[in-house]
Design an enzyme around this catalytic site. Sequence first.
Site, PDB file in Angstrom:
ATOM      1  N   LYS A   1       0.858  -1.197   0.000  1.00  0.00           N
ATOM      2  CA  LYS A   1       0.000   0.000   0.000  1.00  0.00           C
ATOM      3  C   LYS A   1       0.887   1.237   0.000  1.00  0.00           C
ATOM      4  O   LYS A   1       2.015   1.217   0.498  1.00  0.00           O
ATOM      5  CB  LYS A   1      -0.967   0.014   1.182  1.00  0.00           C
TER       6      LYS A   1
ATOM      7  N   ASP B   1      -2.560  -1.236  10.282  1.00  0.00           N
ATOM      8  CA  ASP B   1      -2.756  -1.200   8.826  1.00  0.00           C
ATOM      9  C   ASP B   1      -3.408  -2.479   8.292  1.00  0.00           C
ATOM     10  O   ASP B   1      -3.745  -2.547   7.108  1.00  0.00           O
ATOM     11  CB  ASP B   1      -1.401  -1.032   8.107  1.00  0.00           C
TER      12      ASP B   1
ATOM     13  N   GLY C   1       4.142  -3.943   3.946  1.00  0.00           N
ATOM     14  CA  GLY C   1       4.461  -5.316   3.524  1.00  0.00           C
ATOM     15  C   GLY C   1       4.039  -6.352   4.561  1.00  0.00           C
ATOM     16  O   GLY C   1       3.325  -7.309   4.239  1.00  0.00           O
TER      17      GLY C   1
ATOM     18  N   SER D   1       1.915  -5.989   7.076  1.00  0.00           N
ATOM     19  CA  SER D   1       0.469  -5.938   7.294  1.00  0.00           C
ATOM     20  C   SER D   1      -0.265  -6.625   6.155  1.00  0.00           C
ATOM     21  O   SER D   1      -1.292  -7.288   6.361  1.00  0.00           O
ATOM     22  CB  SER D   1      -0.012  -4.486   7.375  1.00  0.00           C
TER      23      SER D   1
HETATM   24  O1  C5P Z   1      -0.571  -0.836  15.215  1.00  0.00           O
HETATM   25  P1  C5P Z   1       0.873  -0.931  14.904  1.00  0.00           P
HETATM   26  O2  C5P Z   1       1.552  -2.039  15.672  1.00  0.00           O
HETATM   27  O3  C5P Z   1       1.160  -1.024  13.449  1.00  0.00           O
HETATM   28  O4  C5P Z   1       1.527   0.419  15.373  1.00  0.00           O
HETATM   29  C1  C5P Z   1       2.902   0.591  15.550  1.00  0.00           C
HETATM   30  C2  C5P Z   1       3.144   1.787  16.436  1.00  0.00           C
HETATM   31  O5  C5P Z   1       2.763   2.968  15.712  1.00  0.00           O
HETATM   32  C3  C5P Z   1       2.300   1.824  17.682  1.00  0.00           C
HETATM   33  O6  C5P Z   1       2.952   1.196  18.742  1.00  0.00           O
HETATM   34  C4  C5P Z   1       2.165   3.301  17.954  1.00  0.00           C
HETATM   35  O7  C5P Z   1       3.331   3.783  18.565  1.00  0.00           O
HETATM   36  C5  C5P Z   1       2.129   3.892  16.564  1.00  0.00           C
HETATM   37  N1  C5P Z   1       0.769   4.162  16.054  1.00  0.00           N
HETATM   38  C6  C5P Z   1       0.057   5.229  16.574  1.00  0.00           C
HETATM   39  N2  C5P Z   1      -1.199   5.499  16.071  1.00  0.00           N
HETATM   40  C7  C5P Z   1      -1.737   4.755  15.095  1.00  0.00           C
HETATM   41  C8  C5P Z   1      -1.020   3.665  14.552  1.00  0.00           C
HETATM   42  C9  C5P Z   1       0.230   3.404  15.062  1.00  0.00           C
HETATM   43  O8  C5P Z   1       0.531   5.932  17.464  1.00  0.00           O
HETATM   44  N3  C5P Z   1      -2.948   5.066  14.620  1.00  0.00           N
END
Ligand code: C5P
Length: 286
Positions: A11, A138, A103, A105
């Site tokens: 994406k 994602d 990738g 996700s």
């Molecule tokens: O959800 P994911 O594990 O991909 O997110 C990685 C990090 O990105 C989270 O630990 C957070 O610090 C940050 N994040 C965030 N707000 C979001 C998505 C991700 O702060 N909407």
Amino acid sequence: MSSLTLQAPAKVNLTLDILGSRPDGYHEMDMVMQSVSLSDEVTLDLGFPGGIRAESGLRFLPNDKNNLAVAAALAFRKATGQTWQDLRIRLNKRIPVCAGTAGGSSDAAAVLRGLNHLTNAGLSDRELSVIGQTVGSDVPYCVLGGTALARGRGEILTPLPSLPPCYIVLCKPAFSISTPVLFRAWDRNKHRLHPDTRGMVDALGTSDLMGIGRRMFNVFEAVLTPHQRREIESIKLSLIQSGALGSAMSGSGPTVLGLFDRDTLAEDAVHTLEATYSEVFLTRPV
Ligand code: C5P
């Protein structure tokens, strides 16, 4: 044993905006996302002895639950109450790793879709997205794919009109950026320039490729370190000089994308960037 091979498209962000931070430590997002033809190939071998594990041939990628593909399989099994023990997930990686192009996700979303099929679980995309949310922000978008507005943590999705026919050049510089570090830098920063997300959605609605290009914007670019910013700016300049209608960093980077209406211009851009960068891709929206 039953097997299935799926495509897991990368994406890109046409826009990325952060509306604020949330009490749960995440951030409220507002993003226009697009899947592109650059894809990983994910093969599931359900019943292949050895527990649940991933194989990618890349030494730096984990093969246990720290790999989003394995985490997705565990989340799927838990949510459905299924009891199978063995799953081999073969990842033929083509999407750059830790690059802002989802990738990992997308591999996770492919695992959810694939297991849904192989086990006849009969879950809807919406139900798969809810499981995906527990794996990564994602993943819900990657279950849906196409052109979409992503809000909330990234899980509130509205399908948008598809991009008109065009070419998207991706270029990943050789450094990587930590997503949590970038969010923290955004928290500390007082720049508050935002993309014209409404205008982007309208431009998609009227298939106005020039208008889409002009509105490509990622708020994370403002909080990169000076070194990172120089490199991102130099790739964007190269894309624009090759005739891109617009250019921006994707996600939390460092991949930069350029939007082109003509294949010859996109190919020229690829050749120019390949003189400096090893990870350059000519893709199309899917
Ligand atoms: O959800 P994911 O594990 O991909 O997110 C990685 C990090 O990105 C989270 O630990 C957070 O610090 C940050 N994040 C965030 N707000 C979001 C998505 C991700 O702060 N909407």
